[in-house]
Structure formats: C-alpha cells, structure tokens
Design a protein around this motif. Structure first.
Motif, PDB file in Angstrom:
ATOM      1  N   LYS A  37       0.818  -1.220   0.000  1.00  0.00           N
ATOM      2  CA  LYS A  37       0.000   0.000   0.000  1.00  0.00           C
ATOM      3  C   LYS A  37       0.852   1.271   0.000  1.00  0.00           C
ATOM      4  N   THR A  38       1.847   1.331   0.881  1.00  0.00           N
ATOM      5  CA  THR A  38       2.699   2.515   0.944  1.00  0.00           C
ATOM      6  C   THR A  38       3.564   2.628  -0.304  1.00  0.00           C
ATOM      7  N   PHE A  39       4.028   1.513  -0.822  1.00  0.00           N
ATOM      8  CA  PHE A  39       4.772   1.505  -2.088  1.00  0.00           C
ATOM      9  C   PHE A  39       3.933   2.101  -3.212  1.00  0.00           C
ATOM     10  N   VAL A  40       2.660   1.700  -3.275  1.00  0.00           N
ATOM     11  CA  VAL A  40       1.765   2.231  -4.306  1.00  0.00           C
ATOM     12  C   VAL A  40       1.536   3.725  -4.093  1.00  0.00           C
ATOM     13  N   SER A  41       1.302   4.133  -2.844  1.00  0.00           N
ATOM     14  CA  SER A  41       1.044   5.549  -2.559  1.00  0.00           C
ATOM     15  C   SER A  41       2.203   6.425  -3.008  1.00  0.00           C
ATOM     16  N   HIS A 229     -12.075  -1.724 -11.413  1.00  0.00           N
ATOM     17  CA  HIS A 229     -10.704  -2.222 -11.515  1.00  0.00           C
ATOM     18  C   HIS A 229      -9.827  -1.150 -12.159  1.00  0.00           C
ATOM     19  N   MET A 230      -8.846  -0.675 -11.393  1.00  0.00           N
ATOM     20  CA  MET A 230      -7.978   0.409 -11.865  1.00  0.00           C
ATOM     21  C   MET A 230      -6.683  -0.103 -12.486  1.00  0.00           C
ATOM     22  N   GLY A 231      -6.404  -1.392 -12.302  1.00  0.00           N
ATOM     23  CA  GLY A 231      -5.215  -1.933 -12.940  1.00  0.00           C
ATOM     24  C   GLY A 231      -4.516  -2.987 -12.103  1.00  0.00           C
ATOM     25  N   ASP A 232      -3.592  -3.682 -12.742  1.00  0.00           N
ATOM     26  CA  ASP A 232      -2.724  -4.660 -12.094  1.00  0.00           C
ATOM     27  C   ASP A 232      -1.314  -4.085 -12.005  1.00  0.00           C
ATOM     28  N   ILE A 233      -0.606  -4.433 -10.942  1.00  0.00           N
ATOM     29  CA  ILE A 233       0.823  -4.154 -10.863  1.00  0.00           C
ATOM     30  C   ILE A 233       1.507  -5.518 -10.840  1.00  0.00           C
ATOM     31  N   PRO A 234       2.207  -5.870 -11.898  1.00  0.00           N
ATOM     32  CA  PRO A 234       2.752  -7.227 -11.997  1.00  0.00           C
ATOM     33  C   PRO A 234       3.868  -7.477 -10.994  1.00  0.00           C
ATOM     34  N   ALA A 235       4.003  -8.732 -10.581  1.00  0.00           N
ATOM     35  CA  ALA A 235       5.138  -9.133  -9.756  1.00  0.00           C
ATOM     36  C   ALA A 235       6.413  -8.824 -10.538  1.00  0.00           C
ATOM     37  N   ASP A 236       7.344  -8.138  -9.911  1.00  0.00           N
ATOM     38  CA  ASP A 236       8.499  -7.600 -10.617  1.00  0.00           C
ATOM     39  C   ASP A 236       9.665  -7.519  -9.634  1.00  0.00           C
ATOM     40  N   ASN A 237      10.769  -8.174  -9.962  1.00  0.00           N
ATOM     41  CA  ASN A 237      11.937  -8.144  -9.075  1.00  0.00           C
ATOM     42  C   ASN A 237      12.463  -6.732  -8.851  1.00  0.00           C
ATOM     43  N   SER A 238      12.188  -5.840  -9.779  1.00  0.00           N
ATOM     44  CA  SER A 238      12.654  -4.457  -9.652  1.00  0.00           C
ATOM     45  C   SER A 238      12.034  -3.771  -8.435  1.00  0.00           C
ATOM     46  N   VAL A 239      10.823  -4.197  -8.074  1.00  0.00           N
ATOM     47  CA  VAL A 239      10.144  -3.594  -6.926  1.00  0.00           C
ATOM     48  C   VAL A 239      10.925  -3.875  -5.648  1.00  0.00           C
ATOM     49  N   ARG A 240      11.287  -5.123  -5.450  1.00  0.00           N
ATOM     50  CA  ARG A 240      12.048  -5.478  -4.245  1.00  0.00           C
ATOM     51  C   ARG A 240      13.379  -4.743  -4.204  1.00  0.00           C
ATOM     52  N   LEU A 249      10.512   3.442  -7.270  1.00  0.00           N
ATOM     53  CA  LEU A 249      10.645   2.618  -8.469  1.00  0.00           C
ATOM     54  C   LEU A 249      10.584   3.468  -9.724  1.00  0.00           C
ATOM     55  N   LEU A 250       9.725   4.497  -9.710  1.00  0.00           N
ATOM     56  CA  LEU A 250       9.572   5.329 -10.897  1.00  0.00           C
ATOM     57  C   LEU A 250      10.809   6.151 -11.199  1.00  0.00           C
ATOM     58  N   GLN A 251      11.695   6.302 -10.221  1.00  0.00           N
ATOM     59  CA  GLN A 251      12.944   7.006 -10.470  1.00  0.00           C
ATOM     60  C   GLN A 251      14.083   6.054 -10.784  1.00  0.00           C
ATOM     61  N   SER A 252      14.148   4.953 -10.061  1.00  0.00           N
ATOM     62  CA  SER A 252      15.289   4.056 -10.224  1.00  0.00           C
ATOM     63  C   SER A 252      15.162   3.149 -11.446  1.00  0.00           C
ATOM     64  N   MET A 253      13.936   2.682 -11.734  1.00  0.00           N
ATOM     65  CA  MET A 253      13.722   1.776 -12.868  1.00  0.00           C
ATOM     66  C   MET A 253      12.400   2.103 -13.553  1.00  0.00           C
ATOM     67  N   PRO A 254      12.309   3.275 -14.174  1.00  0.00           N
ATOM     68  CA  PRO A 254      11.023   3.737 -14.717  1.00  0.00           C
ATOM     69  C   PRO A 254      10.478   2.899 -15.864  1.00  0.00           C
ATOM     70  N   GLY A 255      11.340   2.110 -16.497  1.00  0.00           N
ATOM     71  CA  GLY A 255      10.879   1.317 -17.644  1.00  0.00           C
ATOM     72  C   GLY A 255      10.472  -0.092 -17.310  1.00  0.00           C
ATOM     73  N   CYS A 256      10.551  -0.471 -16.023  1.00  0.00           N
ATOM     74  CA  CYS A 256      10.196  -1.846 -15.662  1.00  0.00           C
ATOM     75  C   CYS A 256       8.674  -2.019 -15.695  1.00  0.00           C
ATOM     76  N   PRO A 257       8.184  -3.251 -15.789  1.00  0.00           N
ATOM     77  CA  PRO A 257       6.733  -3.475 -15.911  1.00  0.00           C
ATOM     78  C   PRO A 257       5.913  -2.878 -14.770  1.00  0.00           C
ATOM     79  N   ALA A 258       6.387  -2.993 -13.529  1.00  0.00           N
ATOM     80  CA  ALA A 258       5.615  -2.468 -12.399  1.00  0.00           C
ATOM     81  C   ALA A 258       5.526  -0.945 -12.443  1.00  0.00           C
ATOM     82  N   ALA A 259       6.634  -0.288 -12.816  1.00  0.00           N
ATOM     83  CA  ALA A 259       6.630   1.169 -12.905  1.00  0.00           C
ATOM     84  C   ALA A 259       5.684   1.644 -14.007  1.00  0.00           C
TER      85      ALA A 259
END
Length: 278
Positions: A37-41, A229-240, A249-259
């Motif tokens: 939740k906080t990650f999404v916020s 339904h507003m969307g899915d955020i896929p499981a992504d190693n970049s998040v961890r 995530l949007l700064q460090s890896m903006p092109g990854c699927p979750a971002a």
C-alpha cells in the motif's frame, strides 16, 4: 467546507454519520498489511507529479508509519509535532524524491491509535489546511478497519483498495469493502491488484469480488456497490530492489513493468479526481 469541519457527533463524541468526503482526496487503503500500500502511494504520487500535478502524500498510518522509510527521509518535524502544537503545518511538509510533498507521521504514536475527539479534530484541522493547496492529496492509511483507519478513509472522495492475489489479502479486502459500503455508504470503490502473475489476473479477481458483494452486500437504497478495476501491478523483481534501496521505483527503474503499470494507474486517477495540468 463548514459541514466537513463540523460533523454531527454522538453523545460519546464520535462521528455518528459519515463525513462528507473532501474533493480530490484519495485514500489508499488495504484489508491487511504487507500488500504494498505505501509503495503504491509513494510511486503513484511520483507518477502524478510527473504529469504536472501538485501532489501531497499524508502518512495517515498514525501508529505504524513507514512512508519515511520507503522514501529514505529523516524528518525533523512530523505530524505528531503539528498535532501537539509544537510546529506549524507548513513546517512539517517536506519535499520528497519524485517531485511531490509529504507530511510524515511518527512511528509508535500510541496516543493516536484510537479515534478520540481530539484526534478527529486534529485530523480535520490538518486536512482543511492541506486540501486547498494541492491538486491531489493521497492518504496512505493504515490497514484494516480500525476506527482511525475508517475515519481517515471517510475524508476521501475516492477510495483505492490495494490487494494481492493471496487468499488472506482478498478475504481482508472483502471485509474492508463491506464495512466501507455499510458504514460510509460508498457506492464506488476502486481496486488495484498488486503482485499479479499474469496479465488479466487482477481484473478477474475484481470481478470475483464483485460477484460476492452482489450476493451478500446490499445498501439501504437497493443499489449495489460497484468495484472499479484500476489496474494490475505485476510481480516484478525491480520492486524489491527499489524497496531495499529505499528508492522510488519510478525514479530508479522507470521502464520496468511495475513502474509502467503505476504510470497507467496515475493516468486513471488523474481522469477521476485531478484537474488537468495547466
């Protein structure tokens, strides 16, 4: 805003009817902790800021605040200082990485774990001072259905429930949605499903939850609660990796699927509550 600042009270001092939600405020909540939740916020705020909006995230998880950890911030002034009159509201607002503002709460604020009349009044005062100055205010609430969490959610015009495909998360999300429908008379609740394994999993989960709600949750006026339904955020190693580094995530890896998924979520939130950037 007078009806918001002066809600009817019961004899015990608690709010007896749902408060009129404040415009352009989005509560990001969940049925259980650990669903992101906080990650999404935080990353949603960065995505909205990138689109030109003035965004503030308020850490409304007063007992177990961790937005500062996610953003790698070390605030000298927190929401606790504002509540107790030790600091002014404007002094507690700081700039976060990603171009948005944050108002951080101190962890372990036991005195704010219950919704006393004082906590409620402090919260209302803070919100009245914040909302006019931002295009979007995101409330990163605690998890579950405590009175403090429900009160924070009641101040929002939109509710975004974060869940994962795990059965425990979905069970708790259902319980939370049921309470919001019953106590706050919510007609629309928005869903984002985090850590999905396959494209389309989140929409299928939202559809299944809707079917259960249609069977077991009815409103006084007979209208069914609608899940959007507003969307899915896929499981992504970049998040961890980003979380461990305490980076957005949007700064460090903006092109990854979750971002990219969060950027799409920001677009939908913008269409829902945010005015178009000038």
């Amino acid at each position: 805003m007078s009806d918001v600042l002066n809600p009817p009270e019961s004899a015990e001092g608690s709010t007896s009817v749902p408060l009129k939600p404040l415009g352009k405020v989005v509560a990001v909540t969940s049925g259980k902790g650990g669903v992101g939740k906080t990650f999404v916020s935080a990353n949603l705020a960065a995505a909205l800021a990138k689109r030109g909006h003035r965004v503030l995230v308020l850490d409304a998880d007063l007992g177990l605040a961790n937005l500062d950890v996610v953003l790698n911030l070390y605030p000298k002034i927190t929401l606790h200082d504002v509540f107790t009159g030790k600091a002014k509201l404007e002094d507690a607002i700081i700039r976060a990485p990603g171009g948005f503002s944050v108002l951080l709460a101190g962890s372990g604020m036991v005195e704010y774990s219950r919704l006393t009349p004082e906590v409620r009044d402090d919260f209302l005062r803070i919100m009245a001072g914040l909302v006019p100055h931002y295009d979007v205010v995101l409330l990163d609430t605690g998890a579950g259905i405590s009175d403090v969490v429900l009160f924070a959610v009641s101040l929002a015009s939109e509710v975004l429930v974060v869940a994962t495909p795990e059965p425990t998360s979905l069970t708790d999300a259902y319980a939370t949605i049921k309470v919001l429908a019953g106590q706050q008379k919510r007609k629309i609740i928005r869903m984002v499903i985090n850590q999905t394994a396959r494209l389309g999993d989140g929409r299928a989960i939202t559809t299944q939850l809707q079917q259960v709600l249609d069977r077991f949750v009815t409103s006084e006026d007979g209208k069914q609660l609608r899940l959007v339904h507003m969307g899915d955020i896929p499981a992504d190693n970049s998040v961890r990796q980003a979380i461990m580094r305490r980076q957005l995530l949007l700064q460090s890896m903006p092109g990854c699927p979750a971002a990219m998924a969060i950027s799409q979520l920001a677009l939908k939130i913008e269409e829902t509550v945010a005015p178009k950037a000038a």
